[in-house]
Design an enzyme around this catalytic site. Sequence first.
Site, mmCIF file in Angstrom:
data_model
loop_
_atom_site.group_PDB
_atom_site.id
_atom_site.type_symbol
_atom_site.label_atom_id
_atom_site.label_comp_id
_atom_site.label_asym_id
_atom_site.label_seq_id
_atom_site.Cartn_x
_atom_site.Cartn_y
_atom_site.Cartn_z
ATOM 1 N N GLY A 114 0.825 -1.206 0.000
ATOM 2 C CA GLY A 114 0.000 0.000 0.000
ATOM 3 C C GLY A 114 0.858 1.254 0.000
ATOM 4 O O GLY A 114 2.088 1.190 -0.082
ATOM 5 N N ASP A 147 0.509 -8.789 1.415
ATOM 6 C CA ASP A 147 -0.597 -7.926 0.981
ATOM 7 C C ASP A 147 -1.574 -8.766 0.168
ATOM 8 O O ASP A 147 -1.151 -9.635 -0.604
ATOM 9 C CB ASP A 147 -0.040 -6.766 0.116
ATOM 10 C CG ASP A 147 -0.937 -5.534 0.156
ATOM 11 O OD1 ASP A 147 -2.100 -5.653 -0.255
ATOM 12 O OD2 ASP A 147 -0.467 -4.472 0.596
ATOM 13 N N THR A 204 -6.421 -3.113 -1.905
ATOM 14 C CA THR A 204 -6.170 -1.682 -2.154
ATOM 15 C C THR A 204 -4.693 -1.398 -2.424
ATOM 16 O O THR A 204 -4.357 -0.340 -2.934
ATOM 17 C CB THR A 204 -6.666 -0.793 -0.985
ATOM 18 O OG1 THR A 204 -6.008 -1.215 0.216
ATOM 19 C CG2 THR A 204 -8.161 -0.889 -0.818
ATOM 20 N N GLY A 205 -3.820 -2.331 -2.073
ATOM 21 C CA GLY A 205 -2.401 -2.204 -2.412
ATOM 22 C C GLY A 205 -2.176 -2.597 -3.866
ATOM 23 O O GLY A 205 -3.088 -3.102 -4.526
ATOM 24 N N TYR A 237 -14.340 1.440 10.069
ATOM 25 C CA TYR A 237 -12.892 1.686 10.175
ATOM 26 C C TYR A 237 -12.532 2.091 11.604
ATOM 27 O O TYR A 237 -11.634 1.516 12.223
ATOM 28 C CB TYR A 237 -12.508 2.793 9.200
ATOM 29 C CG TYR A 237 -11.029 3.083 9.107
ATOM 30 C CD1 TYR A 237 -10.117 2.105 8.703
ATOM 31 C CD2 TYR A 237 -10.528 4.348 9.397
ATOM 32 C CE1 TYR A 237 -8.758 2.383 8.596
ATOM 33 C CE2 TYR A 237 -9.178 4.629 9.285
ATOM 34 C CZ TYR A 237 -8.297 3.648 8.886
ATOM 35 O OH TYR A 237 -6.956 3.929 8.782
#
Length: 320
Positions: free
Chosen positions: A13, A34, A38-39, A148
């Site tokens: 990321g 990972d 999103t990375g 989150y």
Amino acid sequence: MNTPRVLITGGAGFLGSHLCERFLAEGYEVTCMDNLITGAVHNIEHLFSDPRFHFEHRDVTEYIHVVGKLDAILHFASPASPIDYLELPIQTLKVGSLGTHKVLGLARAKGARFLLASTSECYGDPLVHPQSEDYWGNVNPVGPRGVYDEAKRFAEAMTMAYHRFHGVETRIVRIFNTYGPRMRLEDGRALPAFMSQALRGEELTVFGDGSQTRSFCFVDDLVEGIWRLLNSDEVQPTNIGNPAEMTILEFARKVVEITGAGSEISFRELPMDDPKVRQPDITKARRILGWEPEIALDEGLRRTLADFRTRVSATAEEPV
Ligand code: UDP
């Protein structure tokens, strides 16, 4: 030779990839893990030629195993922009809870020092300003950002439990808004949105009236703070961020100025629970780490611009 070894989850990321670079530069062997939700591999592509760098395409909410010793684990796996965690609410909750549990279990098994990437979101829409570490926050658990905020608050609680109950050496960094090269163009955060809009000659989309404040830290400053925190003996959460606070409207104007674009600013609806103010109190980091940010906004934006120019022009050339 006893080369130190670190595992960096979320290593492909934005922040993770800068950390991989820093730990290689410090002489570590680096395993980057990972799941690439999103990375992205292009963030770490330049590291593959280093024999001390290893990449594992893995989801840390599943059972994870690493062969050999580990001296440190940096747990950075998580969607981290409001758009990402709105699109990936269950994954966000899982990686903060189940993922943190798995990674702490690995730290315990390896006797490794563990550093949790926590967030200023733990303070929610804060009623105390600036935010110091002893403020418990004002979080809406059932709002759109709750997935989150609560996952990270749970992750902090789990980290402290592993420290107190299992004696794992733990560190918690509360990261405030950070920017720099490799932020995803489409992640919806203020900097990538504004900079790519300015470079495309589009209007900058300021949410609300732009009077909400943030305090932006350049990624190299953040990485230095994390490096010092890991090597300190501080177990309680520590804020790392740049206290230079500004309104989002001022920030948008600054991006227009630095890019030399002629873009106008247009105002859009303010997302639900968007914090009205945010500014780190970094008294503690100054005192215990001798750390404070060194890169001013103008300089940081200039360093970020080159990377964005390349990527924005590459997307412009893609066939429609
Ligand atoms: N923001 C904005 N326009 C955009 C993206 C973000 O005005 O296109 C605002 C957003 O509403 C927030 C601030 O910029 O008030 C910072 O947003 P970001 O997503 O970068 O991080 P946050 O601090 O909200 O987690």
